[in-house]
Design a protein around this motif. Structure first.
Motif, PDB file in Angstrom:
ATOM      1  N   HIS A1430       0.829  -1.211   0.000  1.00  0.00           N
ATOM      2  CA  HIS A1430       0.000   0.000   0.000  1.00  0.00           C
ATOM      3  C   HIS A1430       0.860   1.255   0.000  1.00  0.00           C
ATOM      4  N   GLU A1431       1.911   1.246   0.776  1.00  0.00           N
ATOM      5  CA  GLU A1431       2.762   2.424   0.885  1.00  0.00           C
ATOM      6  C   GLU A1431       3.900   2.427  -0.126  1.00  0.00           C
ATOM      7  N   ASN A1432       3.949   1.388  -0.947  1.00  0.00           N
ATOM      8  CA  ASN A1432       4.972   1.314  -1.989  1.00  0.00           C
ATOM      9  C   ASN A1432       6.368   1.413  -1.400  1.00  0.00           C
ATOM     10  N   GLN A1433       6.595   0.686  -0.334  1.00  0.00           N
ATOM     11  CA  GLN A1433       7.855   0.803   0.396  1.00  0.00           C
ATOM     12  C   GLN A1433       9.002   0.081  -0.298  1.00  0.00           C
ATOM     13  N   ASN A1434       8.701  -1.120  -0.790  1.00  0.00           N
ATOM     14  CA  ASN A1434       9.795  -1.966  -1.242  1.00  0.00           C
ATOM     15  C   ASN A1434       9.356  -2.728  -2.477  1.00  0.00           C
ATOM     16  N   PRO A1435      10.105  -2.655  -3.563  1.00  0.00           N
ATOM     17  CA  PRO A1435       9.707  -3.392  -4.765  1.00  0.00           C
ATOM     18  C   PRO A1435      10.012  -4.875  -4.697  1.00  0.00           C
ATOM     19  N   PHE A1436      10.785  -5.313  -3.714  1.00  0.00           N
ATOM     20  CA  PHE A1436      11.139  -6.716  -3.593  1.00  0.00           C
ATOM     21  C   PHE A1436      10.111  -7.437  -2.717  1.00  0.00           C
ATOM     22  N   LEU A1437       9.929  -8.728  -2.994  1.00  0.00           N
ATOM     23  CA  LEU A1437       9.163  -9.575  -2.083  1.00  0.00           C
ATOM     24  C   LEU A1437      10.088  -9.991  -0.954  1.00  0.00           C
ATOM     25  N   MET A1438       9.807  -9.493   0.236  1.00  0.00           N
ATOM     26  CA  MET A1438      10.741  -9.647   1.350  1.00  0.00           C
ATOM     27  C   MET A1438      10.360 -10.792   2.284  1.00  0.00           C
ATOM     28  N   TYR A1439       9.426 -11.644   1.867  1.00  0.00           N
ATOM     29  CA  TYR A1439       8.962 -12.676   2.797  1.00  0.00           C
ATOM     30  C   TYR A1439      10.092 -13.629   3.165  1.00  0.00           C
ATOM     31  N   ARG A1440      10.737 -14.195   2.171  1.00  0.00           N
ATOM     32  CA  ARG A1440      11.734 -15.228   2.450  1.00  0.00           C
ATOM     33  C   ARG A1440      12.903 -14.655   3.254  1.00  0.00           C
ATOM     34  N   TYR A1441      13.364 -13.479   2.859  1.00  0.00           N
ATOM     35  CA  TYR A1441      14.511 -12.903   3.558  1.00  0.00           C
ATOM     36  C   TYR A1441      14.118 -12.432   4.952  1.00  0.00           C
ATOM     37  N   SER A1442      12.943 -11.841   5.080  1.00  0.00           N
ATOM     38  CA  SER A1442      12.497 -11.388   6.401  1.00  0.00           C
ATOM     39  C   SER A1442      12.203 -12.554   7.316  1.00  0.00           C
ATOM     40  N   GLU A1443      11.719 -13.649   6.762  1.00  0.00           N
ATOM     41  CA  GLU A1443      11.481 -14.834   7.582  1.00  0.00           C
ATOM     42  C   GLU A1443      12.791 -15.375   8.140  1.00  0.00           C
ATOM     43  N   LEU A1444      13.838 -15.311   7.339  1.00  0.00           N
ATOM     44  CA  LEU A1444      15.136 -15.764   7.814  1.00  0.00           C
ATOM     45  C   LEU A1444      15.619 -14.893   8.967  1.00  0.00           C
ATOM     46  N   ASN A1445      15.277 -13.617   8.929  1.00  0.00           N
ATOM     47  CA  ASN A1445      15.689 -12.680   9.971  1.00  0.00           C
ATOM     48  C   ASN A1445      14.641 -12.527  11.074  1.00  0.00           C
ATOM     49  N   ASN A1446      13.646 -13.416  11.079  1.00  0.00           N
ATOM     50  CA  ASN A1446      12.586 -13.377  12.107  1.00  0.00           C
ATOM     51  C   ASN A1446      11.880 -12.030  12.122  1.00  0.00           C
ATOM     52  N   ASP A1447      11.673 -11.479  10.957  1.00  0.00           N
ATOM     53  CA  ASP A1447      11.014 -10.184  10.861  1.00  0.00           C
ATOM     54  C   ASP A1447       9.684 -10.279  10.122  1.00  0.00           C
ATOM     55  N   VAL A1448       9.161 -11.498   9.973  1.00  0.00           N
ATOM     56  CA  VAL A1448       7.844 -11.704   9.368  1.00  0.00           C
ATOM     57  C   VAL A1448       6.864 -12.063  10.478  1.00  0.00           C
ATOM     58  N   ILE A1457      -4.817 -15.058   6.357  1.00  0.00           N
ATOM     59  CA  ILE A1457      -3.561 -14.811   7.053  1.00  0.00           C
ATOM     60  C   ILE A1457      -2.723 -13.884   6.182  1.00  0.00           C
ATOM     61  N   TYR A1458      -2.258 -12.805   6.781  1.00  0.00           N
ATOM     62  CA  TYR A1458      -1.410 -11.831   6.106  1.00  0.00           C
ATOM     63  C   TYR A1458      -0.031 -11.883   6.752  1.00  0.00           C
ATOM     64  N   PHE A1459       0.970 -11.757   5.929  1.00  0.00           N
ATOM     65  CA  PHE A1459       2.342 -11.803   6.404  1.00  0.00           C
ATOM     66  C   PHE A1459       2.905 -10.387   6.369  1.00  0.00           C
ATOM     67  N   ILE A1460       3.064  -9.809   7.553  1.00  0.00           N
ATOM     68  CA  ILE A1460       3.506  -8.427   7.689  1.00  0.00           C
ATOM     69  C   ILE A1460       4.997  -8.421   7.963  1.00  0.00           C
ATOM     70  N   VAL A1461       5.704  -7.545   7.282  1.00  0.00           N
ATOM     71  CA  VAL A1461       7.147  -7.421   7.450  1.00  0.00           C
ATOM     72  C   VAL A1461       7.414  -6.199   8.321  1.00  0.00           C
ATOM     73  N   GLY A1462       8.045  -6.418   9.462  1.00  0.00           N
ATOM     74  CA  GLY A1462       8.409  -5.315  10.352  1.00  0.00           C
ATOM     75  C   GLY A1462       7.362  -5.052  11.409  1.00  0.00           C
ATOM     76  N   LYS A1463       7.829  -4.804  12.619  1.00  0.00           N
ATOM     77  CA  LYS A1463       6.904  -4.552  13.723  1.00  0.00           C
ATOM     78  C   LYS A1463       6.144  -3.244  13.538  1.00  0.00           C
ATOM     79  N   ALA A1464       6.793  -2.241  12.951  1.00  0.00           N
ATOM     80  CA  ALA A1464       6.092  -0.983  12.720  1.00  0.00           C
ATOM     81  C   ALA A1464       4.914  -1.178  11.783  1.00  0.00           C
ATOM     82  N   ASN A1465       5.107  -1.992  10.761  1.00  0.00           N
ATOM     83  CA  ASN A1465       4.006  -2.267   9.842  1.00  0.00           C
ATOM     84  C   ASN A1465       2.906  -3.080  10.500  1.00  0.00           C
ATOM     85  N   VAL A1466       3.261  -3.901  11.475  1.00  0.00           N
ATOM     86  CA  VAL A1466       2.251  -4.661  12.201  1.00  0.00           C
ATOM     87  C   VAL A1466       1.310  -3.722  12.937  1.00  0.00           C
TER      88      VAL A1466
END
Length: 1977
Positions: A1430-1448, A1457-1466
């Protein structure tokens, strides 16, 4: 060349409105788009949103880089074949994202589940060279995705095992030694794809298309008909033999000689021996979810003939077309790449073990051994990919002792190198082209390329990474809860289950095998009914043994067969409209109860047929009467036909006799004529014997005449007889012939006249003969029918026959059994017993009234009140569209309607004795006095049948009709029957709460250590349970209050209801009962369109500022302000300014008001209705909101609010310390008292003004006289004292003495004058102390009473959960109080559509389990973060990388079920989830980006690459790493072997080898999902060429710019462990030299070829380099994704980052070539992009590429049609100028080489030079400068004219010093000064502290200094710094001013200054008429 990228904007490419077409009128003959119809005169066309169509009207090829690559493809030729013609097929997946699947957000669980059931399951097809492991990969994929595995060999095996007709036919052909043709395999594939299992699960196809080897030969196969015909003949022969008792020898079946086990439906067991490699490697074990008892056999699909003659055979294009036509979106194409030599090597190492009958892959074992050795012998693991450990963590790595024994292995013929090579040749030269074409037309997001040289597990790991990023929901498989094999506490054995009741079973098993503690299984709408049986129209209770979990529900199947059907495809039984009633209904009810209307309503609702008992009996009687009449008719017909036939027989015999006599007469007549004819012949012969000669006078010979030629009497008679014979049908001829004809009998028969030839026979009688018709009518008129008596047996037969006919009709239409409704079912238990069970209704309605039947008797008097006609509007009001269209419209004027209405009314008022009624004396008319008796009899009979229904366990739907109109009855009946087939609401009891706590206790027990078993109840908090509790659509607010009153009121926990696994809080018991009765009425299943406006009550003790705060709050929120005090005064007509406190003490106040204010009474309800109710329920306040001041004031007010649900959003009590309030009120009252006294005094003085003035004058005169007298006395006394003692008196102070004496005299005189009373005296004032004491007592009592009242109000509010806030205030700080009020009501002001929404956090593991079992579904965003999207923050799909960093963070919202990246976005998502998910289409292409980082050696390339990797998770690939990857991971591949050979010889690998290694290294989980980073390459043209063949050309090249000095500085920072540089300076110099040499040739070529390079200098810090690189990366990826998103739509798209090569541009360029069409349109100017056009200006519009100049790119993107034919103003000219490179002057020189541009613009003749030569229109033009050449190239037609030479005039030259001052300034200074003034006027600089003119003067001076070319560089730099500082300060000043103007304090109000309103004269008259209305408003 630098990459010109724009900053990422979400609306960057959205086409804007343009006024080009505003006044455009289109002619019909030039309309090329549907949009232009709006501009055509005479045509009405609705303008639709642009670019909405997901599929383009026409097909256009995309850019080359859009299409995915397979292998061995020429990048220059791969799209050319698509440019000319549209392909005959379009990928089903291409427009899947825009298919409209998620046009609206799914809000309810049922809708979400229905959406899943309606969607197509994901399917897969694996392509690649034959035999490289696609079968094993397909098996793993099928096990993981739980889909159907389709492979030719397995298909044949399963078909034979199923013993179907096709299987037996295939087995027969195989036993006959015939091969199974390709067409048979394809038909088997089609059969399996169309099976129920494949429809539900999807499928994976591998091993196709079939590529046969040289051994393949097409054999004719025997068809099924031939096989089974031969089998029948053979069976007959066997049966006819004598040795019938001898059994035939058993023959082994092919299925028995094959492998032992076959794969089941849910990934159970595959054929033994199928694992890694082509066919061996071990058995794949079933997943845990699939281990069920009595697994259903393989679903091979329906039976149909597959052994038919071939149609496709080895036509690979047709094979692919056939296969791809089987797919429905979404489906994934998986392509396995592998070198041909590697394929041969791999298949050569595949052996078959003759003992174990397993396939063994020796190459796989060697690879495993090599990897095992690597792990065991090498400690370093840097060479392996980061994810490689995960892929091999469970691999079976073998050692030397575990290698397969080679003695038992053989090579199958299919793996012979010759056969493999023939397959590969066929694949490469034929099939590959068609596969490539299919891949290119497929959606790139749904294409995966894998390396077939790696192991199956490695390939599957990469594939799984891709699947996890796609928006694909895994298939959900039904799982049995209770199985015969399950044991343990959680799953007791089946015999224990049988002893449990249904409720006990459900309560226990809903908690077993759940995905989480909060996610228990729910009861489905079917309840305990079997959905499979109900689908067939049969209500059958489910068996607990066959309880199945599917999605989040438990379903109960009736038997094993039902379980098999449901297991294979539950969609058939769960999709709408199921569960629906079977439409087998009995309706019992007395007359005039409305049962007929209910029956008709239910028939329209359920699409059934109404059967009325009266109508059925009438039909029966009519049928019997018709049967009687038919018998009479048939008998009469027989008699009439016999009589008529006898009469006609006699008549025919007489006619025949007459005919025979006529024939005889005719024969005799003919014979007589012949005889006469013969006599005349004889006579004529006698006459002819005498010859006669004819004499003549002429000299000529004499002629002899025949006698016959002479007309005589004889000849005349002969002629007459001949005519008579001819008339008698005798043919002409000689007499002899006639005589012979007459003598021949047969010939004479043919000559009989026509009227005598036909024999006369009697005409058979028919039913249409008049005699028959009349005879039958007479018989029918004389017949008398005696009516038959209707008994019970007749009625039962009547009902059974009618039901049977209806059910057969419905079955023929494809419906289920049922479809009948019996209206007015007879109340007879015997009839019901005879109908049970086959013809018994499933739903039984019983209409009842009260015991006295008062309602029915009153309705009977009205007669037609129970007739309902407006069904269509009724169903539309309920939202049942289908039923509305089935029901008739309201027609009241037709004859049929009137007849039907009259019959219905008469049937209600007449009794029918045939159906058990009693005939009365008045012609069976039921009198009013007898109607009550009939009702009593009906009630007695009804009791009997109710008892009967209880005995057979048939529930009764009781419908109370008392005081209900027909609309209410119909609504209630629909609700009753629908509630039977859906979940009902139930109370949320204490037992449910205890169970909820127990679940949390068990969860915490699992987490605790066994030694610390403290009380868990202490750990369970209400907040924890509350945060995980699933609330309904209105959260914890009352749904009934919200939907009925549009009021938000929090419900009570004690009034909780559970419904559909949601908890609802109700506010009152009445609301709870309403919700229990009909919960779906209060559930909208969609977000509210609008929430109630703010409704705020502010209360408190008067005088503390609540009125001011209320007004401020009203003004800030834009809502109404309401004063409760004014409402009271208006109602009681109080016009004084007294406060309520004063009114309370005033004895004249209305007693009701005074009692109310004192707390002893209540106000009349009329006051609340007239003043308070309208605030909540009347427009406009209802929709705009309000702030009411000082309400609720008493407990009576709050009780009224609760009773009528006048609940505000907040009640704010302004509280303060009581003493402070009392002191403030006292001060206010005393101040008011003082003002009152002062006012009274002023009033008295004004009244007695004249008298007082006279008195003042007299007093003043008297005062003057008396003071003068006193002064004289003092002076006299002073003189006497002075004379007596001068010295002593001189020391005294005259001033002090005189002032004291003077003041004493004045005071004394004033006392004297005051004692003299004036003529008018004011009233005496009250004593201040008394007043103060009085006020203190009164205020203390008032404050204490008011605080008590407020406490009571607060108590009631808290008890009833009305929002109440105690807000402390500060009496002396109003601003602080205002901010505090804003803060506490801010949540009301800013509440949004998500006010009722709630989100739940779950872990990633729980989210996966929920998705796998279907408890929740994957949202339309897939794994994309909706906030980032919605906010056009990132053109990449960050699910896999954020999941590795425990940020999903998985978030549950509604059913997704929605997968939110980042606590601020949550936090953002939880505050307003609907804001982020309410998106019509999700356009987020999953494009793995390719980035290259290049630059000099040791300049930070790797650092930047790692930084990019750390940010986006991309895969870093370098040359060395790629080579080591191949040597380590693919040691036995052909590429690794060649590399090792070259490297051992010390040679450098070729560029092709390096690129092949890079290609292998990029097929990686991170590479296929995130993208790849090329670290330090490509650096040569050859590398780029080979990368282009692999489809790996980087989309962005970041070229780091560094000098040699900077390079060595970086080298010094790169040190080893001991602090020394890793590389020597000499080595780095060598690398730098090689880099420079390559750069000189490579970079210009690469920039010219692709233009994707961005140069970044490293002279700044690493963070700056990264920031610049990140900006470019995001910008480039945004543009690429924009192209991928909209390329399927009719959009103009930029191509600057789509890697368009010059060759591609030449192939796709438009007729404008490299010229800007906008420049031609606007100014007819040729603006060229050059021979190699700048890619930043490239735009694709449909099939062509256009180049646009930078000024017109945006203009063209808005409306490209405006600049192209037929709308473009100018077309490209025929002749175009071209630059020439000449060494000699040509002969066609134009005007002797004069520069035409100089002559045209300056009227100066200047000779051109050969350096600037242009060819145009067969002429050569020369120019004097590059500027003139460019000008001519833009406008050649403007300068192509003949030059008329004119000698230049010689003007005297003037020196600088000879000019006057003004002239010198004008010639040399004025121009610069004007430029400076313009520069300053545009910027308007202001220096703080200086005037505008002074600031402008400083700016002008700086400008002149900066741009003075005579100033030295040293000073010029200083002036430049000053000018930049000047401009920087100006910019900062503007920024500060902007912030000050636009930053608003949210807690303060600002009223924007508006200009004074001035009414126009024309509106002045109109406004006067509205003045009264506006005043009222």
């Amino acid at each position: 060349m630098a990459c010109h990228c724009k900053s990422p904007r979400k609306d960057f490419y959205l086409r804007e409105k343009n006024d080009f077409f505003e006044h455009f009128v289109a002619d019909q003959c030039v309309i090329i788009k549907q949009n232009y119809l709006q501009f055509t005169t005479g045509i009405k066309y609705d303008i639709k949103e642009e670019y909405n169509s997901p599929v383009p009207v026409e097909w256009y090829p995309h850019a080359n880089s859009y299409y995915p690559f397979a292998e061995d493809v020429d990048p220059l030729e791969r799209v050319n074949h698509l440019l000319g013609d549209k392909p005959s097929y379009v990928s089903l997946n291409s427009f899947y994202a825009d298919s409209g699947e998620f046009k609206e957000p799914i809000y309810s669980t049922k809708n979400a589940q229905q959406k899943y059931l309606e969607s197509n399951p994901a399917s897969f097809i694996i392509l690649g060279k034959p035999g490289i492991g696609e079968e094993n990969l397909g098996k793993r994929l099928a096990d993981y995705w739980q889909c159907v595995y389709i492979e030719p060999g397995l298909l044949i095996e399963q078909e034979i095992r199923s013993e179907s007709r096709a299987g037996q036919c295939i087995e027969f052909n195989l036993r006959c030694g015939r091969s199974i043709g390709i067409d048979v395999i394809l038909r088997l594939v089609e059969k399996r794809v169309n099976s129920e299992s494949a429809k539900h699960r999807g499928f994976v196809i591998c091993g196709l298309p079939v590529i046969p080897n040289s051994m393949y030969k097409e054999d004719p196969t025997s068809s099924e008909s031939a096989v089974f015909t031969a089998k029948e003949i053979f069976d007959e022969i066997i049966d006819s033999t004598f040795e019938l008792g001898v059994p035939p020898p058993s023959r082994p079946r092919l299925s028995e000689t094959a492998s032992k086990s076959v794969r089941g439906e849910g990934g159970e067991v595959i054929i033994e021996g199928e694992g890694e490699g082509e066919g061996g490697g071990g058995v794949i074990q079933p997943p845990k979810q699939a281990i069920i008892a009595e697994t259903p056999s393989v679903d091979v699909g329906d039976n149909y003939d597959v052994c038919q003659p071939p149609e496709i055979s080895t036509d690979y294009e047709e094979q692919l077309n056939f296969l791809f036509n089987l797919f429905k979106p979404p489906f994934l194409i998986i392509y396995l790449i592998c070198n041909a030599k590697d394929v041969i090597n791999k298949r050569a190492n595949e052996k078959f073990d003759i003992y174990s009958k397993l396939d063994v892959n020796l190459l796989h074992e060697k690879s495993n051994k090599a990897i095992f050795d690597y792990f065991t012998k090498n400690n370093t693991v840097e060479l392996l990919p980061a994810d490689y450990y995960e892929t091999f963590i469970h691999d079976d790595l073998v050692t030397d002792n575990e290698m397969t024994n080679l003695k038992h292995l053989v090579v199958l013929p299919k793996n012979f190198p010759v056969n493999v090579e023939s397959q590969l040749d066929s694949y490469h030269y034929t099939a590959m082209n068609f596969i490539e074409r299919r891949i290119m037309t497929h959606d790139p997001d749904y294409f995966v390329k894998l390396d077939g040289r790696t192991s199956t597990k490695r390939m599957f790991y990469v594939l799984k990474a891709k699947l996890n990023c796609l928006p694909l929901q895994k298939v959900v498989i039904p799982q049995r809860i209770v199985t015969p094999t399950t044991t343990g506490e959680d799953s007791p054995p089946i015999n224990y289950v049988d002893e449990m009741t249904f409720d006990e079973f459900f309560k226990k098993y809903r908690k077993i095998s759940t995905p989480g503690i909060n996610f228990r299984w729910n009861l489905s709408d079917w309840g305990a009914k079997c959905p499979v049986a109900l689908r067939n129209g049969i209500i059958r209770e489910g068996n607990k043994e066959y309880c199945v979990q599917f999605m989040d529900k438990l379903f109960f199947l009736s038997d094993q067969e039902a379980f098999y059907k449901f297991y294979r495809n539950p969609r058939n039984y769960l999709l709408d409209p199921y569960p629906k009633p079977t439409c087998k209904i009995f309706i019992f009810g007395p007359k005039c109860s409305g049962k007929t209307s209910i029956a008709n309503c239910l028939s329209y609702l359920l699409n059934g047929t109404v059967l009325s008992t009266v109508s059925m009996v009438d039909d029966f009687i009519d049928r019997r009467e018709q049967e009687f009449k038919e018998k009479i008719k048939q008998a009469a017909l027989t008699e009439a036909l016999e009589l008529l036939n006898e009469t006609r027989r006699k008549e025919a015999e007489e006619a025949e006799e007459k005919r025979i006599n006529d024939i005889k007469e005719w024969v005799n007549n003919v014979k007589s004529l012949v005889e006469s004819y013969g006599n005349l012949i004889i006579e004529m012969q006698n006459e002819s014997e005498t010859a006669k000669l004819e004499l003549t006078s002429f000299p000529m010979a004499m002629v002899k005449y025949d006698i016959a030629e002479i007309e005589t009497e004889t000849t005349i008679a002969i002629k007459k007889i001949k005519d008579q014979l001819i008339q008698s049908n005798i043919p002409e001829g000689s007499f002899e012939s006639i005589q012979q004809f007459v003598q021949d009998r047969q010939k004479m028969i043919t000559a009989i006249p026509d009227n005598l030839k036909r024999k006369i026979v009697p005409k058979p009688a028919t039913v249409y003969d008049e005699f028959v018709v009349q005879y039958v009518n007479d018989a029918l008129s004389k017949a008398v029918y005696v009516q038959e008596t209707v008994n019970t047996e007749n009625i039962v037969d009547i009902i059974k026959t009618a039901i049977k006919d209806i059910e057969e009709k419905y079955l023929e239409q494809g419906n289920n059994r049922g479809g009948w409704i019996i209206d007015g079912m007879l109340i007879d238990a015997d009839i019901l017993k005879n109908l049970y069970p086959d013809y018994m209704a499933d739903d039984i309605f019983v209409l009842k009234d009260t015991g006295d039947f008062e309602f029915l008797i009153n309705r009977y008097k009205i007669r037609g009140a129970n007739i309902f006609t407006d069904y269509r509007d009724f169903f539309m009001s309920l939202g049942k569209i289908d039923a509305a269209w089935r029901s008739p419209s309201r027609i009241t004027s037709t004859t049929s309607y009137k007849y039907k209405l009259g019959k219905s009314i008469l049937s209600e008022i007449f009794d029918d004795p045939r159906l058990g009624g009693t005939a009365t004396a008045a012609g069976d008319l039921i009198r009013e006095e007898n109607y009550h008796e009939e009702l009593l009899k009906y009630d007695i009979k009804l009791t009997e049948i109710e008892n009967y229904f209880k005995t057979i366990n048939k529930p009764i739907l009781e419908l109370r009709i008392t005081d209900k109109n027909l609309t209410e009855l119909l609504t209630e009946s629909i609700r009753l029957i629908e509630d039977e087939y859906r979940v009902k609401a139930d109370l949320y009891t204490d037992e449910d709460r205890a169970e909820e706590i127990t679940l949390y206790n068990n969860n915490n027990n699992n987490r605790q250590d066994n030694n610390n078993n403290n009380l868990i109840e202490d750990l369970i908090s209400d907040d924890l349970i509350e945060s995980n509790r699933r609330y309904g659509d209105t959260l914890h607010y009352c749904p009934v209050t919200y939907h009925e009153n549009w009021v938000i009121w929090k419900g009570k926990r004690d009034l909780s209801i559970k419904f559909d696994d949601r908890i609802y809080y109700l506010s009152t018991e009445q609301d709870m009962n309403k919700f229990l009765l009909n919960p779906r009425r209060y559930i909208t299943n969609k977000p509210p369109k609008e929430l109630p406006p703010p409704r705020i009550c502010i209360i408190g003790i008067s005088g503390i500022g609540k009125t001011d705060l209320s007004r401020a709050l009203s003004f800030n929120y834009g809502i109404f302000y309401v004063s409760y005090e004014n409402l009271l005064k208006n109602y009681f007509n109080i016009n004084t300014d007294e406060t309520l406190e004063e009114l309370k003490r005033n004895i004249n106040t209305d007693e009701i008001l005074r009692d109310y204010l004192t707390g002893n009474g209540v106000l009349p309800i009329d006051f609340y209705r007239a003043n308070i109710f309208k605030l909540w329920f009347e427009y406009p306040i209802k929709e705009l909101g309000f702030v009411i001041d000082d309400f609720p004031k008493r407990t009576a007010d709050i009780n009224i609010m609760i009773e009528y649900k006048l609940i505000p959003d907040a009640i704010i009590r302004l509280s303060c310390d009581a003493d402070l309030v009392k002191n403030k009120l006292l001060r206010d009252r005393l101040e008011e008292w003082r003002k009152t006294v002062e006012e009274k005094k002023l009033l008295w003085e004004e009244t007695n003004k004249g008298v007082l003035q006279d008195y003042e004058r007299r007093r003043e005169n008297r005062f003057r006289e008396m003071i003068e007298a006193r002064r004289e006395e003092r002076y006299a006394e002073k003189r006497r004292s002075k004379s007596e003692n001068f010295e002593e008196n001189s020391s005294l102070s005259q001033v002090s003495f005189d002032s004291i004496a003077e003041q004493k005299d004045i005071d004394e005189i004033n006392r004297i004058l005051d004692a003299e009373s004036p003529d008018v005296a004011p009233e005496p004032t009250e004593n201040f102390e008394e007043i103060k004491s009085s006020y203190e007592d009164r205020i203390n009592r008032h404050v204490d009473q008011e605080m008590d009242y407020l406490k009571d109000v607060q108590y009631i509010c808290d008890y009833n959960l009305i929002p109440f806030t105690n807000l402390p205030i500060y009496l002396e700080d109003y601003a602080k109080n205002e901010r505090s009020v804003y803060y506490h009501t801010e949540y009301i002001k800013f509440r949004n559509q998500s006010f009722f929404e709630r989100c739940y956090d779950v872990s990633t593991q729980v989210a996966d389990r929920l998705l796998n079992c279907g408890y929740y579904f994957l949202s339309k965003f897939g794994k994309i973060c909706p906030v980032q999207y919605h906010e056009n923050q990132n053109p990449f799909l960050m699910y896999r990388y954020s999941e590795l960093n425990n940020d999903v963070f998985p978030i549950i919202h509604r059913s997704y079920i929605y997968f939110i990246v980042g606590k601020a976005n949550v936090e953002k998502f939880k505050k307003h989830p609907l804001k982020y998910i309410d998106v019509e289409n999700i356009n987020f292409p999953l494009i793995p980006m390719r980035i290259a980082v290049s630059g000099p050696p040791k300049c930070g390339k790797t650092i930047l690459a790692r930084r990019i990797q750390r940010e986006y998770g991309m895969k870093i690939v370098s040359r060395g790493q790629a080579i080591r990857f191949v040597l380590t991971i693919l040691p036995f591949s052909n590429l690794a072997t060649n590399l090792e050979t070259i490297l051992r010889r010390g040679w450098e690998p070729t560029d092709e080898m390096v690129v092949r290694c890079v290609e292998a290294a990029t097929i990686d989980p991170w590479g296929v999902t995130q993208g790849i980073i090329f670290d330090g390459f490509p650096n040569t043209i050859s590398e780029v060429r080979h990368l282009s063949y692999a489809g790996l050309v980087p989309q962005l090249v970041i070229d780091l710019q560094a000098t040699k000095r900077q390079m060595f500085e970086c080298l010094g920072n790169d040190t080893g462990r001991r602090g020394f540089p890793r590389y020597s300076i000499r080595f780095v110099n060598h690398l730098y030299k090689g880099y420079k040499e390559n750069t000189e040739t490579f970079k210009p070529w690469f920039d010219r070829e692709y233009q994707v390079t961005t140069k970044i200098s490293i002279d700044t810090c690493n963070w700056s380099v990264w920031s610049q690189a990140n900006k470019v990366i995001t910008s480039v990826l945004f543009e690429i994704k924009h192209y991928f998103t909209h390329c399927h739509q009719d959009w103009p798209l930029r191509l600057c980052n789509m890697q368009v090569t010059p060759l591609e541009f030449l192939e796709r360029q438009s007729s404008y070539k490299t010229f800007c069409p906008c420049c031609l349109h606007f100014s007819n100017m040729l603006t060229s992009g050059g021979d190699v056009p700048d890619r930043t200006g490239l735009v694709q519009w449909r099939q062509f590429y256009y180049w646009l100049c930078p000024e017109h790119v945006e203009t063209f993107l808005k409306t490209p049609e405006a600049f192209l034919p037929p709308y473009g103003a100018n077309a490209l000219p025929l002749y175009l100028p071209t630059s020439l490179h000449l060494k000699l002057f040509p002969s066609n020189l134009f005007e002797d080489g004069t520069c035409v541009v100089c002559y045209k613009n300056k009227t100066v003749i200047v000779k051109g030079v050969l350096k600037y030569a242009v060819g145009y229109n067969n002429k050569t033009y020369l120019f004097d400068s590059q500027e003139c050449l460019e000008e001519f190239m833009k406008r050649p037609t403007h300068y192509s004219f003949d030059i008329r030479f004119k000698p230049p005039e010689n003007y005297p030259s003037l020196e600088y010093g000879e000019l006057p001052i003004l002239g010198m300034l004008e010639q040399y200074v004025a121009k610069d000064l004007i430029t400076a003034v313009k520069y300053i006027s545009r910027r308007r600089p202001v220096v703080p502290g200086l005037s505008v003119s002074t600031s402008a003067a400083i700016g002008i001076g700086l400008y002149l200094k900066v741009y003075n070319k005579y100033i030295s560089e040293e000073y010029k730099i200083r002036y430049l710094e000053g000018d930049s500082l000047f401009r920087a300060r100006r910019k900062k000043l503007l920024d500060y001013l902007y912030k000050m103007k636009h930053t608003v304090n949210p807690y303060l109000n600002y009223q924007e200054p508006l200009p004074k309103f001035q009414m126009l004269e024309s509106d002045a008259s109109a406004s006067s008429s509205c003045s009264d209305k506006s005043a009222i408003l």
